[in-house]
Each structure stands twice: as structure tokens, then as C-alpha cells.
Scaffold this motif. Structure first.
Motif, short mmCIF file in Angstrom:
data_model
loop_
_atom_site.label_atom_id
_atom_site.label_comp_id
_atom_site.label_asym_id
_atom_site.label_seq_id
_atom_site.Cartn_x
_atom_site.Cartn_y
_atom_site.Cartn_z
N THR A 119 0.86 -1.19 0.00
CA THR A 119 0.00 0.00 0.00
C THR A 119 0.89 1.23 0.00
O THR A 119 1.80 1.35 0.81
N ASN A 121 0.99 5.55 0.05
CA ASN A 121 0.16 6.63 0.58
C ASN A 121 0.20 7.87 -0.29
O ASN A 121 1.24 8.22 -0.86
N GLN A 122 -0.93 8.57 -0.35
CA GLN A 122 -1.11 9.75 -1.19
C GLN A 122 -0.04 10.80 -0.95
O GLN A 122 0.45 10.99 0.16
N SER A 129 -4.16 7.27 -2.48
CA SER A 129 -3.48 6.05 -2.04
C SER A 129 -3.87 4.86 -2.91
O SER A 129 -4.90 4.87 -3.58
N HIS A 173 -9.12 9.06 -1.58
CA HIS A 173 -8.66 9.75 -0.38
C HIS A 173 -9.82 10.42 0.36
O HIS A 173 -10.64 11.12 -0.23
N SER A 179 -4.38 6.94 4.88
CA SER A 179 -2.99 6.48 5.02
C SER A 179 -3.00 4.97 5.24
O SER A 179 -2.78 4.49 6.35
#
Length: 359
Positions: A119, A121-122, A129, A173, A179
Motif C-alpha cells: 500500500t 500513501n497519497q 493512495s 482519499h 494512510s
């Protein structure tokens, strides 16, 4: 930031390297640690090292890129080869770079088919993300530059010239993610075989059903569980098959608002079958939506009118995050029911490759 036990030895991944804890006299107390491998590291606050899945003699670690305090990607990077997934030989400590182009890969684990999932995160070059499948030599769109220590010239990240590998899932998001952290494959209950994914700021667990289409992993994302005591950074499946959750919180947006800064909780699957979407699969004409229970008679009447669908895409830029682009509503022109009443086949013209579809 990651712990793994292999052959009775405890290995710990830190920002700067992979260590083995040393208990020389076997009394259960560690006198020190041996450095097995050193990562590129320049003491930037964001140079995290996420991990630590292990398989066939190798540890796997996802190295975060360096950022400014504002969250913007540092240019040039103070270290080479950050934003990569590396594998480390347990016996020799030798490091091999697997793939690159990651920003904040705060979750790395094995997927349902034994594939390696991350994963991210943005932020810069990550408009929202995402969940990606790590493939040898792949690039995941977070560009980096660094200063060559010998010549002083700026160089691009070693994977930056590769084609961009799209994610398996975009995670919108603020709507279903903020997150995302550790993904795990659930072993118990109705959703066994699917992913549970933690989140530090959005909190709780999200659920992912994955399918492979023409060699590309993709799937659907669902809200799963909230009401936990803290934002979730660590997710693990215990020897009992239950889900163990490690909570965390910090200043700024590194916490779930109103929750604790710490937590340790366990979720156990029960036999209760609630009404939920079990899985969503793409078809030639739309999507098959399968539920955990048969639809009621009332729901089956004019069922196509009960659905609303929209789609959009994202475009990665150096700016922090990014808007939804090409957003449009899609008509549901038909729907058929399976004999057991659990699956609705939706006919939805106009679905575009590379787009997020919200049903």
C-alpha cells in the motif's frame, strides 16, 4: 519498523538497516544486535523501512522516499534507491532491488496468491493512495532524483525509465482511505481469502476482493470495520486465525481524530452473516455484484433502478495528491438475478479501462 522470527532468531528492520538481535547466553535478554544489511539512509525523518515479510531465505522491505516536512518529495533525494522494494539474503545480507517508484509504502505483505502487495500513501506522484502488486523491475510512478556521490550530477531513480505499472486498487482519499497500512489475507469467517487493510488516519479496516484479468491484478474495495481505539498501522493474522491490530497516533494527520495514540486489539470472526457485498467482479457488459444473503423480494423489483454508478480517473503529478478527473455518471441499463438471489449482473455501458468505478 518490522519484526520477523526465522529459525528462532529475531530480525528487526529499522530505518537504516536490518538487524539480528543477539542473545549470546540464551537467557531471553538481548545483549545487542548485529547489522545484517544497511539501507541507503541520510537521516531524513521520512526514510522509513516498512516490512518484514520473509520467504525462501529472503526478507522483503519497502523503503520510503525522503520528504520535506510539508509532505512534498525531496529533490534531490539525500539517498539513492529509496522508494524501492528490496530483498535481503538472510545468510549473506546481500541486498537486491526488486522494484521502485514508491512514496510511502506503509504496508507490505503476501497476497492471496502468494504475490507481494504494497500500500502506497497519497502525496507527490501519488494522486490518491493505492494498492500495488510488486513485480520484478516494475516502476510505480513516484519519480526521484538524487546526486551522484562521485560526480555530483543529478541522476534519476534506477526504475524511473520503466513503463508505469498501474495499481491493483485506487483507494479514494478521505472517502475510504487516507494512510493505508498493512494488508493481510483473512483466514476466518465469510471473507476468508480476501484482504483486510489497516489505515492510520482514516482508521479501521477496509476489505479488498482481488481478481486477475488479462494478467493484471484488480478488484473492489469495501468498508469493513471501524470503532477501534486508535488508527491502525499494524495488522497481523495470529496463530489462532484472528486479526491482531496495532494502533498508533501522532501529531498532525498521522492519527485518527479523537482516538488514542496507541492500541492493541483483536478481531475474531463469528458465524453471523450480515447483509453485505461479498465480491464485485467485472464482466464484458458491466459488473457482477454478489451478496452474502439473497436479496429480498422488494429489492428484486426493478433492481436496476436501485443502483447508482459513477467513474473517474487520476493523473499523477509532482503536486501533493490530485483531483478526480473525467468524472461522470454511468447508466445501469439492465440487471439480472441469479437463481439463488445473491448475485446481480449489472449491465453498465461506458466503463473505461484505468478508471475507478463507484457502485
Amino acid at each position: 519498523q518490522g519484526v520477523q522470527i526465522v529459525d528462532g532468531e529475531i530480525y528487526v528492520s529499522t530505518k537504516s538497516g536490518l538487524d539480528r538481535l543477539v542473545d549470546g547466553n540464551g537467557d531471553g535478554f538481548f545483549e545487542g544486535r548485529d547489522r545484517l544489511a544497511a539501507y541507503p539512509y541520510a537521516d531524513n525523518f521520512h526514510e522509513f523501512a516498512f516490512g518484514l515479510p520473509y520467504r525462501d531465505g529472503y526478507f522483503y522491505v519497502a523503503l520510503a522516499s525522503a520528504l520535506e516536512r510539508s509532505g512534498i518529495t525531496t529533490v534531490p533525494q539525500p539517498s539513492a534507491d529509496r522508494g524501492t522494494v528490496v530483498k535481503i539474503n538472510k545468510d549473506t545480507g546481500a541486498i537486491d532491488l526488486v522494484a521502485g517508484g514508491l512514496r510511502t509504502p506503509n504496508g507490505i505483505n503476501w497476497g492471496p496468491d502468494g504475490n507481494l502487495l504494497v500500500t502506497d500513501n497519497q502525496g507527490g506522484w501519488v494522486p490518491t493512495s493505492k494498492l500495488v502488486e510488486i513485480k520484478e523491475g516494475a516502476f510505480y510512478n513516484h519519480f526521484t532524483t538524487f546526486e551522484d556521490p562521485e560526480t555530483g550530477e543529478l541522476r534519476s531513480g534506477r526504475f524511473d525509465d520503466q513503463p508505469i505499472t498501474p495499481p491493483a486498487l485506487w483507494m479514494p482519499h478521505g472517502e475510504i482511505s487516507n494512510s493505508p497500512s498493512t494488508p493481510v489475507v483473512m483466514e476466518e469467517g465469510l471473507f476468508a481469502g480476501q484482504l483486510a487493510i489497516g489505515d492510520v488516519t482514516y482508521g479501521g479496516l477496509q476489505r479488498a476482493y482481488l481478481e486477475e484479468v488479462d494478467g493484471q491484478l484488480q478488484g473492489a474495495l469495501f468498508r469493513m470495520s471501524q470503532g477501534l481505539e486508535a488508527g491502525i498501522n499494524e495488522v497481523a493474522i495470529g496463530p489462532d486465525g484472528d486479526i491482531y491490530l496495532g494502533g498508533i497516533g501522532y501529531d498532525g494527520n498521522w492519527n485518527q481524530p479523537g482516538k488514542l495514540r496507541y492500541g492493541l486489539q483483536k478481531l475474531t470472526a463469528n458465524d453471523t452473516v450480515t447483509m453485505d457485498i461479498l465480491k464485485t467482479e467485472i464482466t464484458e457488459s458491466g459488473f457482477d455484484v454478489t451478496y452474502t444473503k439473497p436479496l429480498s423480494a422488494a429489492s428484486r423489483q426493478d433492481v436496476a433502478s436501485k443502483y447508482q454508478v459513477e467513474q473517474w480517473r487520476y493523473n499523477a503529478t509532482a503536486s501533493y495528491g490530485g483531483p478526480k478527473l473525467g468524472q461522470e455518471s454511468l447508466p445501469v441499463v439492465g440487471a439480472t438475478m441469479s437463481e439463488d438471489g445473491k448475485t446481480v449482473s449489472l449491465e453498465i455501458p461506458g466503463v473505461k479501462p484505468g478508471y475507478v468505478v463507484h457502485i
